[in-house]
Scaffold this motif. Sequence first.
Motif, PDB file in Angstrom:
ATOM      1  N   THR A   1      31.563  41.376  35.141  1.00 41.24           N
ATOM      2  CA  THR A   1      30.745  41.098  36.313  1.00 41.24           C
ATOM      3  C   THR A   1      31.652  40.702  37.477  1.00 41.24           C
ATOM      4  OG1 THR A   1      30.514  38.726  35.892  1.00 41.24           O
ATOM      5  CG2 THR A   1      28.949  40.228  34.789  1.00 41.24           C
ATOM      6  N   LYS A   2      31.084  40.689  38.668  1.00 39.01           N
ATOM      7  CA  LYS A   2      31.874  40.298  39.841  1.00 39.01           C
ATOM      8  C   LYS A   2      32.332  38.846  39.739  1.00 39.01           C
ATOM      9  CE  LYS A   2      27.740  39.281  42.618  1.00 39.01           C
ATOM     10  NZ  LYS A   2      26.990  39.637  43.862  1.00 39.01           N
ATOM     11  N   PHE A   3      31.565  38.037  39.003  1.00 37.73           N
ATOM     12  CA  PHE A   3      31.939  36.629  38.851  1.00 37.73           C
ATOM     13  C   PHE A   3      33.082  36.466  37.842  1.00 37.73           C
ATOM     14  CE2 PHE A   3      27.423  36.676  40.078  1.00 37.73           C
ATOM     15  CZ  PHE A   3      27.535  36.032  41.302  1.00 37.73           C
ATOM     16  N   GLU A   4      33.114  37.318  36.837  1.00 38.45           N
ATOM     17  CA  GLU A   4      34.226  37.299  35.886  1.00 38.45           C
ATOM     18  C   GLU A   4      35.502  37.760  36.584  1.00 38.45           C
ATOM     19  OE1 GLU A   4      31.899  38.182  31.662  1.00 38.45           O
ATOM     20  OE2 GLU A   4      32.422  39.864  32.985  1.00 38.45           O
ATOM     21  N   THR A   5      35.380  38.790  37.417  1.00 35.41           N
ATOM     22  CA  THR A   5      36.534  39.266  38.180  1.00 35.41           C
ATOM     23  C   THR A   5      37.004  38.195  39.146  1.00 35.41           C
ATOM     24  OG1 THR A   5      35.705  41.542  38.041  1.00 35.41           O
ATOM     25  CG2 THR A   5      37.372  41.079  39.722  1.00 35.41           C
ATOM     26  N   LYS A   6      36.069  37.478  39.728  1.00 30.83           N
ATOM     27  CA  LYS A   6      36.379  36.380  40.654  1.00 30.83           C
ATOM     28  C   LYS A   6      37.299  35.360  40.009  1.00 30.83           C
ATOM     29  CE  LYS A   6      34.054  32.313  42.597  1.00 30.83           C
ATOM     30  NZ  LYS A   6      32.738  31.630  42.791  1.00 30.83           N
ATOM     31  N   GLU A   7      36.995  34.973  38.767  1.00 33.41           N
ATOM     32  CA  GLU A   7      37.791  33.970  38.065  1.00 33.41           C
ATOM     33  C   GLU A   7      39.195  34.489  37.753  1.00 33.41           C
ATOM     34  OE1 GLU A   7      36.915  30.859  37.754  1.00 33.41           O
ATOM     35  OE2 GLU A   7      35.043  31.393  38.768  1.00 33.41           O
ATOM     36  N   ILE A   8      39.294  35.775  37.426  1.00 34.80           N
ATOM     37  CA  ILE A   8      40.602  36.376  37.143  1.00 34.80           C
ATOM     38  C   ILE A   8      41.475  36.356  38.394  1.00 34.80           C
ATOM     39  CG2 ILE A   8      41.786  38.524  36.542  1.00 34.80           C
ATOM     40  CD1 ILE A   8      39.341  39.196  34.784  1.00 34.80           C
ATOM     41  N   VAL A   9      40.895  36.773  39.517  1.00 38.38           N
ATOM     42  CA  VAL A   9      41.641  36.815  40.782  1.00 38.38           C
ATOM     43  C   VAL A   9      42.075  35.413  41.196  1.00 38.38           C
ATOM     44  CG1 VAL A   9      41.490  37.308  43.251  1.00 38.38           C
ATOM     45  CG2 VAL A   9      40.530  38.927  41.594  1.00 38.38           C
ATOM     46  N   LEU A  10      41.162  34.457  41.099  1.00 36.05           N
ATOM     47  CA  LEU A  10      41.483  33.089  41.515  1.00 36.05           C
ATOM     48  C   LEU A  10      42.589  32.496  40.647  1.00 36.05           C
ATOM     49  CD1 LEU A  10      40.885  30.736  43.370  1.00 36.05           C
ATOM     50  CD2 LEU A  10      39.080  29.998  41.802  1.00 36.05           C
ATOM     51  N   ALA A  11      42.543  32.777  39.349  1.00 37.70           N
ATOM     52  CA  ALA A  11      43.578  32.261  38.443  1.00 37.70           C
ATOM     53  C   ALA A  11      44.945  32.824  38.807  1.00 37.70           C
ATOM     54  CB  ALA A  11      43.227  32.610  37.002  1.00 37.70           C
ATOM     55  N   LYS A  12      44.995  34.104  39.110  1.00 40.85           N
ATOM     56  CA  LYS A  12      46.265  34.737  39.488  1.00 40.85           C
ATOM     57  C   LYS A  12      46.752  34.209  40.842  1.00 40.85           C
ATOM     58  CE  LYS A  12      45.750  38.965  36.754  1.00 40.85           C
ATOM     59  NZ  LYS A  12      46.921  38.692  35.908  1.00 40.85           N
ATOM     60  N   ALA A  13      45.812  33.980  41.750  1.00 40.64           N
ATOM     61  CA  ALA A  13      46.183  33.439  43.063  1.00 40.64           C
ATOM     62  C   ALA A  13      46.746  32.024  42.923  1.00 40.64           C
ATOM     63  CB  ALA A  13      44.970  33.440  43.989  1.00 40.64           C
ATOM     64  N   LYS A  14      46.133  31.216  42.063  1.00 39.04           N
ATOM     65  CA  LYS A  14      46.619  29.856  41.831  1.00 39.04           C
ATOM     66  C   LYS A  14      48.035  29.878  41.267  1.00 39.04           C
ATOM     67  CE  LYS A  14      42.260  27.399  40.957  1.00 39.04           C
ATOM     68  NZ  LYS A  14      41.452  26.695  39.915  1.00 39.04           N
ATOM     69  N   ALA A  15      48.296  30.815  40.351  1.00 42.04           N
ATOM     70  CA  ALA A  15      49.629  30.918  39.754  1.00 42.04           C
ATOM     71  C   ALA A  15      50.672  31.254  40.818  1.00 42.04           C
ATOM     72  CB  ALA A  15      49.624  31.993  38.666  1.00 42.04           C
ATOM     73  N   ILE A  16      50.294  32.129  41.750  1.00 40.81           N
ATOM     74  CA  ILE A  16      51.211  32.516  42.831  1.00 40.81           C
ATOM     75  C   ILE A  16      51.474  31.327  43.736  1.00 40.81           C
ATOM     76  CG2 ILE A  16      51.448  33.940  44.912  1.00 40.81           C
ATOM     77  CD1 ILE A  16      49.735  36.043  43.407  1.00 40.81           C
ATOM     78  N   LEU A  17      50.431  30.573  44.055  1.00 42.37           N
ATOM     79  CA  LEU A  17      50.575  29.398  44.916  1.00 42.37           C
ATOM     80  C   LEU A  17      51.466  28.347  44.252  1.00 42.37           C
ATOM     81  CD1 LEU A  17      46.884  29.121  46.155  1.00 42.37           C
ATOM     82  CD2 LEU A  17      48.878  29.680  47.564  1.00 42.37           C
ATOM     83  N   GLN A  18      51.328  28.216  42.926  1.00 38.29           N
ATOM     84  CA  GLN A  18      52.170  27.253  42.198  1.00 38.29           C
ATOM     85  C   GLN A  18      53.630  27.698  42.211  1.00 38.29           C
ATOM     86  OE1 GLN A  18      50.143  27.190  38.419  1.00 38.29           O
ATOM     87  NE2 GLN A  18      48.797  25.483  38.997  1.00 38.29           N
ATOM     88  N   GLU A  19      53.854  28.998  42.039  1.00 36.53           N
ATOM     89  CA  GLU A  19      55.222  29.535  42.076  1.00 36.53           C
ATOM     90  C   GLU A  19      55.888  29.284  43.419  1.00 36.53           C
ATOM     91  OE1 GLU A  19      55.054  33.642  41.146  1.00 36.53           O
ATOM     92  OE2 GLU A  19      54.402  33.355  39.069  1.00 36.53           O
ATOM     93  N   LYS A  20      55.083  29.343  44.476  1.00 39.18           N
ATOM     94  CA  LYS A  20      55.615  29.145  45.820  1.00 39.18           C
ATOM     95  C   LYS A  20      55.637  27.687  46.250  1.00 39.18           C
ATOM     96  CE  LYS A  20      54.322  33.743  47.514  1.00 39.18           C
ATOM     97  NZ  LYS A  20      55.717  34.141  47.855  1.00 39.18           N
ATOM     98  N   GLY A  21      55.198  26.801  45.314  1.00 44.69           N
ATOM     99  CA  GLY A  21      55.211  25.375  45.597  1.00 44.69           C
ATOM    100  C   GLY A  21      54.135  24.942  46.569  1.00 44.69           C
ATOM    101  N   LEU A  22      53.061  25.725  46.664  1.00 37.61           N
ATOM    102  CA  LEU A  22      51.983  25.412  47.596  1.00 37.61           C
ATOM    103  C   LEU A  22      50.792  24.729  46.915  1.00 37.61           C
ATOM    104  CD1 LEU A  22      51.981  28.774  49.631  1.00 37.61           C
ATOM    105  CD2 LEU A  22      53.014  26.587  50.272  1.00 37.61           C
ATOM    106  N   LEU A  23      50.845  24.643  45.592  1.00 39.57           N
ATOM    107  CA  LEU A  23      49.735  24.062  44.843  1.00 39.57           C
ATOM    108  C   LEU A  23      50.262  23.148  43.745  1.00 39.57           C
ATOM    109  CD1 LEU A  23      46.627  24.100  44.581  1.00 39.57           C
ATOM    110  CD2 LEU A  23      46.900  25.923  42.903  1.00 39.57           C
TER     111      LEU A  23
END
Length: 211
Positions: free
Chosen positions: A189-211
Amino acid sequence: MDGLFITFEGADGSGKSTQARFLAEGLRELGFDVVLTREPGGCPVAEKIRDIVLDKNNTDILDITEAYLYAAARAQHVHEVILPALKQGKIVVCDRFIHSSVAYQGYGRNLGKERVLEINKHAVDGCLPDITFFITVNPESAFDRMNEQKERDRLETQEQAFYDRLFKGYLKILEDEKDTIIPIEAKGTKFETKEIVLAKAKAILQEKGLL
């Protein structure tokens, strides 16, 4: 620049616009200052150009003219919206960017990747996405997912061969730019995809020291 530039790509009907909105909302909930925008469009001049290129009555637009119109809209959008936001340290989430031009005009219209990149060279002025989420839904499935009541624009009413070329183009872009493009399979569902995208975005932000 202190900001972060995130773009979403995919065939029409893939759900990328919805996912771009979901991610912007999710990042705001995390406390980030987010600008959600789109292409073609995002500012008054670019929105007027959008009306021209997507008007299904404009059947006589040359392929090369189409490419220049998208680049013109992008130049205005970059300098009026995207660059100022990034310089202010904001996160910009954009529904489509230069990868769309390469896929649609470079591959779909057979203008060639290099030709389209050259046309857009001055339009982007060095402003390229830090990361791109590519929603991997093939054209046939994408159109099935679209609202049947939605009026199709000029680029949504092309022959099947056009969509086949552009999807193959997207896959080639993905192959060439594995380090900056993240494929997202929209199987659930679009909500399941939403969680996948957000998780990957959070990982990127953590790698860049922004989260």
